[in-house]
Design an enzyme around this catalytic site. Structure first.
Site, PDB file in Angstrom:
ATOM      1  N   GLU A  49       0.331  24.099 -34.027  1.00 52.58           N
ATOM      2  CA  GLU A  49      -0.651  23.262 -34.397  1.00 52.58           C
ATOM      3  C   GLU A  49      -0.504  21.731 -33.964  1.00 52.58           C
ATOM      4  OE1 GLU A  49      -0.960  26.941 -36.996  1.00 52.58           O
ATOM      5  OE2 GLU A  49       0.598  25.611 -36.117  1.00 52.58           O
ATOM      6  N   HIS A  57      -0.428  29.842 -47.283  1.00 53.96           N
ATOM      7  CA  HIS A  57      -1.516  30.153 -46.823  1.00 53.96           C
ATOM      8  C   HIS A  57      -2.848  29.955 -47.693  1.00 53.96           C
ATOM      9  CE1 HIS A  57       1.178  32.419 -44.075  1.00 53.96           C
ATOM     10  NE2 HIS A  57       0.224  32.383 -43.385  1.00 53.96           N
TER      11      HIS A  57
END
Length: 330
Positions: A68, A136
């Site tokens: 990321e 998450h």
């Protein structure tokens, strides 16, 4: 007597509305490229990019490694060089890895260069709890609202998923576009013709007289359910969908809260230094002590993958209703 032509509507899923906006804008502007994990032939983790790889090819819809920080960094650099990249971060939790290029480069480039350099980057990221555990499930929008030069939007309907994405793709600076796992399978009507949702403009989802609920994203569904339950008790709730968190439409919130005399802010993230804290303080600045204010958000605990503990942590309609009863009784 002639009649005004009726606007035709279509019914789309939330994920389809995002794909439609991307498809139209990519056809209009060849500078738009998509970078992310599984965005290519797979169509995205939630199928929000379905069909784009086939139509526009691997040069414009590019799968990336699970990296990321590099993804956001490459996107920011590509944007500064003249492209209009969309970087897809599957879980908002992992956007933290890309905060350095997003916050220290993309958001500041215009200021550092006296307006000579712009970074029209979109980081599209998915927030919220849906059985996937502590790493998450987080909603971190409040972190991003405090960054000068960064715009943050969070749609709650297919129509706004489409309209806000269209706006984001035409911005001259970086935008974080926050969607929610639980919204992707939701369907809704929207105009068949192009409709662009402007940033910084909230909308009324429900009119009421006793209390204002200011919220956004999936929590709009929770607010609507709470309002229905309270209506049976004679309590009239007005619900405002913020849609845009930075810039924030404070005028609409203040107008509503000034009329109802009570304001509840609702978010799935933490209330400490949260979206609601910012709204509450600014409303109190504008309206003084005439408005009673309370906040509802996630409990101060990580969101568990255990469904019972997850449900206990994240706000639901019963908890919102209880907070409103207490606010009106104060």
């Amino acid at each position: 007597m002639s009649r005004e032509p009726q606007t035709r509507v279509v019914k789309l899923f939330f994920r389809e509305a995002i794909a439609r906006a991307l498809r139209e804008e990519m056809a209009r502007d060849e500078r738009i490229v998509i970078l992310g994990q599984d965005v290519g032939s797979f169509g995205g983790s939630y199928k929000e990019f379905l069909g784009l790889y086939k139509q526009f090819g691997a040069a414009r819809v590019r799968d990336t490694p699970v990296a990321e920080a590099s993804m956001v960094g490459v996107g920011a650099g590509a944007a500064a060089a003249g492209l209009r990249p969309i970087v897809s971060i599957t879980y908002m939790d992992f956007l933290m890895l890309g905060l350095d290029p997003l916050v220290n480069y993309a958001a500041k480039a215009r200021y550092k260069t006296g307006g000579q350099l712009r970074v029209p980057l979109i980081v599209k990221t998915t927030a919220g709890a849906k059985g996937q555990g502590v790493a998450h499930s987080q909603c971190l929008e409040a972190w991003l609202m405090s960054v000068p030069g960064l715009k943050v939007v969070a749609p709650s309907t297919p129509a706004d998923a489409y309209g806000l994405m269209k706006s984001a793709l035409r911005e001259s600076g970086p935008v974080v576009y926050v969607d929610h796992k639980r919204l992707f399978p939701m369907a809704g009507e929207m105009p068949e013709d192009e409709q662009i949702t402007p940033f910084g403009l909230a909308k009324y989802l429900r009119r009421g007289a006793d209390v204002t609920i200011a919220t956004y994203s999936h929590m709009t569904q929770v607010a609507l359910a709470a309002a229905e339950a309270l209506a049976a008790e004679g309590v009239s709730c007005e619900i405002i969908d913020l849609r845009s968190l930075a810039p924030l439409d404070l005028a609409t919130v203040c107008d509503s809260a000034g009329r109802t005399g009570a304001l509840l802010t609702l978010e799935e993230g933490q209330i400490v230094c949260g979206v609601g804290a910012e709204i509450a303080f600014r409303v109190r600045e504008k309206l003084g002590g005439a408005v009673r204010i309370d906040r509802v958000g996630a409990l101060a605990a990580p969101v568990s993958s255990n469904p019972v503990l997850e449900a206990a942590c994240v706000p639901d309609s019963a908890r919102v209703a209880r907070a409103i009863r207490g606010l009106l009784a104060a």
